[in-house]
Motif scaffolding. Sequence first.
Motif, short mmCIF file in Angstrom:
data_model
loop_
_atom_site.label_atom_id
_atom_site.label_comp_id
_atom_site.label_asym_id
_atom_site.label_seq_id
_atom_site.Cartn_x
_atom_site.Cartn_y
_atom_site.Cartn_z
N PHE A 1 -22.07 -0.08 45.28
CA PHE A 1 -20.75 0.73 45.37
C PHE A 1 -20.62 1.39 43.91
CE2 PHE A 1 -19.12 -2.56 48.47
CZ PHE A 1 -19.14 -1.87 49.55
N LEU A 2 -20.97 0.85 43.13
CA LEU A 2 -20.78 1.06 41.72
C LEU A 2 -21.72 2.72 41.70
CD1 LEU A 2 -20.84 -1.68 39.32
CD2 LEU A 2 -19.07 -0.30 40.29
N TYR A 3 -22.83 2.54 42.07
CA TYR A 3 -23.76 3.69 42.05
C TYR A 3 -23.20 4.67 42.97
CZ TYR A 3 -27.91 1.38 39.99
OH TYR A 3 -28.92 0.80 39.09
N MET A 4 -22.72 4.36 44.14
CA MET A 4 -22.29 5.50 44.91
C MET A 4 -21.11 6.17 44.42
SD MET A 4 -24.29 5.52 47.22
CE MET A 4 -23.79 6.86 48.32
N GLY A 5 -20.32 5.27 43.71
CA GLY A 5 -18.90 5.76 42.92
C GLY A 5 -19.62 6.82 42.00
N ILE A 6 -20.37 6.37 41.22
CA ILE A 6 -20.98 7.63 40.08
C ILE A 6 -21.59 8.80 40.89
CG2 ILE A 6 -22.76 7.74 38.42
CD1 ILE A 6 -22.69 5.00 37.90
N ILE A 7 -22.25 8.72 41.98
CA ILE A 7 -22.62 9.82 42.54
C ILE A 7 -21.54 10.46 43.11
CG2 ILE A 7 -24.13 10.53 44.44
CD1 ILE A 7 -25.89 8.32 44.15
N ALA A 8 -20.78 9.89 43.96
CA ALA A 8 -19.47 10.61 44.56
C ALA A 8 -18.57 11.39 43.14
CB ALA A 8 -18.64 9.71 45.24
N LEU A 9 -18.40 10.59 42.35
CA LEU A 9 -17.54 11.28 41.36
C LEU A 9 -18.27 12.46 40.48
CD1 LEU A 9 -15.12 10.92 39.41
CD2 LEU A 9 -16.34 9.68 37.81
N GLN A 10 -19.74 12.57 40.38
CA GLN A 10 -20.42 13.74 39.77
C GLN A 10 -20.27 14.96 40.85
OE1 GLN A 10 -24.13 11.93 38.73
NE2 GLN A 10 -23.81 12.51 36.61
N SER A 11 -20.23 14.78 41.99
CA SER A 11 -20.55 15.72 42.93
C SER A 11 -18.83 16.02 43.25
CB SER A 11 -21.10 15.22 44.29
OG SER A 11 -20.23 14.10 44.95
N ALA A 12 -17.97 15.42 43.01
CA ALA A 12 -16.65 15.86 43.32
C ALA A 12 -16.03 16.71 42.14
CB ALA A 12 -15.58 14.76 43.55
N LEU A 13 -16.80 16.69 41.04
CA LEU A 13 -16.23 17.33 39.92
C LEU A 13 -16.89 18.56 39.68
CD1 LEU A 13 -15.36 14.43 37.57
CD2 LEU A 13 -13.72 15.59 38.64
N ASP A 14 -16.08 19.77 39.55
CA ASP A 14 -17.03 21.05 39.50
C ASP A 14 -17.39 21.19 38.09
OD1 ASP A 14 -16.79 21.24 42.26
OD2 ASP A 14 -14.73 22.41 41.85
N ASP A 15 -16.55 20.92 37.13
CA ASP A 15 -16.66 21.22 35.82
C ASP A 15 -17.53 20.45 35.22
OD1 ASP A 15 -15.26 22.68 33.40
OD2 ASP A 15 -15.73 20.63 32.77
N MET B 1 -30.68 9.23 37.27
CA MET B 1 -30.93 7.78 37.49
C MET B 1 -30.21 7.38 38.53
SD MET B 1 -32.78 5.70 36.77
CE MET B 1 -33.62 4.43 35.22
N ALA B 2 -28.82 7.89 38.73
CA ALA B 2 -27.86 7.19 39.49
C ALA B 2 -28.45 7.32 41.31
CB ALA B 2 -26.79 7.93 39.63
N PRO B 3 -28.95 8.34 41.64
CA PRO B 3 -29.50 8.27 43.01
C PRO B 3 -30.60 7.31 43.02
CG PRO B 3 -29.49 10.41 42.34
CD PRO B 3 -29.15 9.66 41.06
N ILE B 4 -31.51 7.21 42.01
CA ILE B 4 -32.65 6.27 42.27
C ILE B 4 -32.11 4.72 42.37
CG2 ILE B 4 -34.63 5.45 41.30
CD1 ILE B 4 -35.08 7.97 40.15
N GLY B 5 -31.07 4.55 41.41
CA GLY B 5 -30.63 3.28 41.44
C GLY B 5 -29.94 2.73 42.75
N ALA B 6 -29.16 3.78 43.37
CA ALA B 6 -28.36 3.66 44.57
C ALA B 6 -29.53 3.27 45.75
CB ALA B 6 -27.67 4.80 44.97
N VAL B 7 -30.59 3.87 45.67
CA VAL B 7 -31.78 3.82 46.89
C VAL B 7 -32.40 2.20 46.39
CG1 VAL B 7 -33.94 4.42 47.38
CG2 VAL B 7 -32.35 6.11 47.06
N MET B 8 -32.59 1.99 45.11
CA MET B 8 -32.85 0.75 45.05
C MET B 8 -32.10 -0.58 45.59
SD MET B 8 -36.04 0.83 43.59
CE MET B 8 -36.82 2.47 43.47
N ALA B 9 -30.89 -0.23 45.20
CA ALA B 9 -29.66 -1.45 45.62
C ALA B 9 -29.75 -1.35 47.26
CB ALA B 9 -28.47 -0.87 45.18
N LEU B 10 -30.05 -0.36 47.76
CA LEU B 10 -30.03 -0.35 49.16
C LEU B 10 -31.23 -0.96 49.79
CD1 LEU B 10 -28.30 0.74 51.72
CD2 LEU B 10 -29.79 2.94 51.65
#
Lengths: 204, 58, 220, 248
Positions: free
Chosen positions: D138-152, D97-106
Amino acid sequence: MHSFASLTVSDLWIERAERDLCKGLSFSVQSGDVVRILGENGAGKSSLLKVIVGILSPLQGQIVYSGEDVTVDRRFLQQDVIYLGHSSGIKPQLTVIENLRWYCPDASPSALHEVLESLELIDHIDVPVKKLSAGQARRVALSRLWLGKKTLWLLDEPFASLDVRGVELLEACIRQHASVGGLVLLTTHQDLPSLSTRDVALLS
Amino acid sequence: MAFDSLSAFLMMGKHGVYVWSAYGFSALALIWLVWNTLSTRQKTRNILRKRFVRSQTR
Amino acid sequence: MTYFSFVRAEFLVLWRRKQDVLNALLFFVIVVVLFPIGIDSSSEFLTPAASGIIWCATVLAVLMAVDSLFKEDYRDGSLEQLVVCGLSLPLLILLKVIAQWLAVILPLLVIMPLLGEMLYLSSASLWALMVTLLVGSPSLFFMGVIGAALTVSIKQGAILVMLLILPFYLPVIIFSTLAVKAAQAGLPYSGFLAMLLAMSLLSLVLSPFMTAIAVKASVN
Amino acid sequence: MRWVWFHKLASPKWFYSWSNFWALPVFCFGCLCLAIGLVWGLAFAPEDYQQGNSFRIIYIHVPVAMLAQSCYLALGVASFVFLVWQMKMAPIFIKAMAPIGAVMALIALVSGAIWGKPTWGTWWVWDARLTSVLVLFFLYMGIIALQSALDDLVLANKAAAVISVVGLINLPIIKYSVVLLETLHQGPTFTLTKKPEMPPEMWLPLLCAVIGLYSFVAGLVLWRMQSEILMREHRSSWVKQEVMENGL
């Protein structure tokens, strides 16, 4: 010193990073047992200790400590455990004595003195741990075993970076703990001839 | 039809640039989203298929 | 480990690392100084902008301080020990944050009159500013600590914490600057303070639990 | 018995075959509705007496802005469900959902800015709604960035859920604060809400577009979740069977 205690692990499944580490592991430990967890590198020895102490959660299985099911809430077990992981949990900015007062606030000054004396740390008592060598820092972490009056010890590679004298001291300490009814689970690649251990093997 | 001719529709009074650029951007973004979704789906299948084939032949 | 010995050790570590607190303070002062130099040093600009400048600098300084809150503990393994020590993890986190808050905000309040003078704030609005700092800053710490706990296992987590947490700071900044502006205009501003207090209390209640979840997930 | 569907929904295998059936029809229905709504709105709806034809941006701007908020609501609820009940599907939903939401907000931001130029005479106004959509982005981007930064994976799941729940609690406060900020400042001369009522030939296409976009996004989410399920469950036998036997 301790009343009778036991740890029973039944049908434990552990998964880490998409890898099965344990598939239905079961074993039981009682007062006076020293159990060595065997396995190759990456077989999940450390993970098993972490699951027991409650840092990781198992996929399924049951953990019972002294008659109480602690699978979901590990609080009861945690109140009676000393866990030493790869990094020892000693704060480098604090001095030796401050670290020990933090972990074992109930220890009497004489007991502190005695333990530090036997671990040859007495001269460094007011030195910040970051100025000590790795072996000495390890001894600071291990001194919790002498001071904290807990029944269950979970030791991850406790002999790492200890010299011959340190290994002897630790072995003696573990033997003493087992003789008064303590439980010890440890991972090591070292043979421990002076300890009568049981082995639990993890197959990879 | 609110417009007389096709050119009037494209001009949108004096606001054609704004309306069509807004819709153009939106369309691009939505199409990218669909493309990304479908290509991820295809890629996932390809990766997994390769992995399964490799594990079978071994 | 007991709660008391934990707090004692926390304060000892903070005292040993007083250079870090000093650095955060200096960073704060430098950011504040950038504005008169970079934009306009006349009192017509600075007086109305002062509260915004100080709050933005505070937010950045707090995030820097909060980001390092768990880093050391994660590296030396004491974070693991907090999880397994049998004490309540949310309560330990609460104590830790309070200790950090005292160490960062008290010095900040001490130098605030100096900065107020530099930015041509009247003494009445300076008081308002200090009260908003006192009432609003706990929520900054409590929200920031969630981000810090989530990113503790990432080497370069500071930027990510900013991205994650700064949006949540928006209401705090807005309420505080509105309060100071109301004070400058001679209007009552207790409503804004109540909002700030409510935010601080809400985050005080919720954040330790969220942070505990994040810490538990991070130490594995 | 009534909760059977809910428990089934929690099983990746069942969900996969269920979504396999529904994704395409839902997506196609969405595309159709969206197309009807947009053509209707662009070509047939009457001109606005105040803003002229620039108001036609509303037919994409409003649905997208609604979706941006609804996606976050769904994200927050799913995160809460995950944190409380550890439901396995929730993190998959968040990831999808997060990327879709980010695109919608954009899209909402960009189309709003383009609309602002003829209406307010400037690309950007610190309007409460624009600002809160920016924060949402920003919130969406934060979630996406966090998910991609964490390997575990376990940590990434928990982390995204925690930050989404915190965002869900904070969003009303953020919204309230920016509205407060705006009412205390000088507002823009024209607002989009001033008009008393839209005639039905204006809001019917809008409704059509809104429904269409919801359905469109639902289809996309199902597809994205399918990829994520396959990746996460790749060790189970049904995934192997699915991938090897049923090609696209």
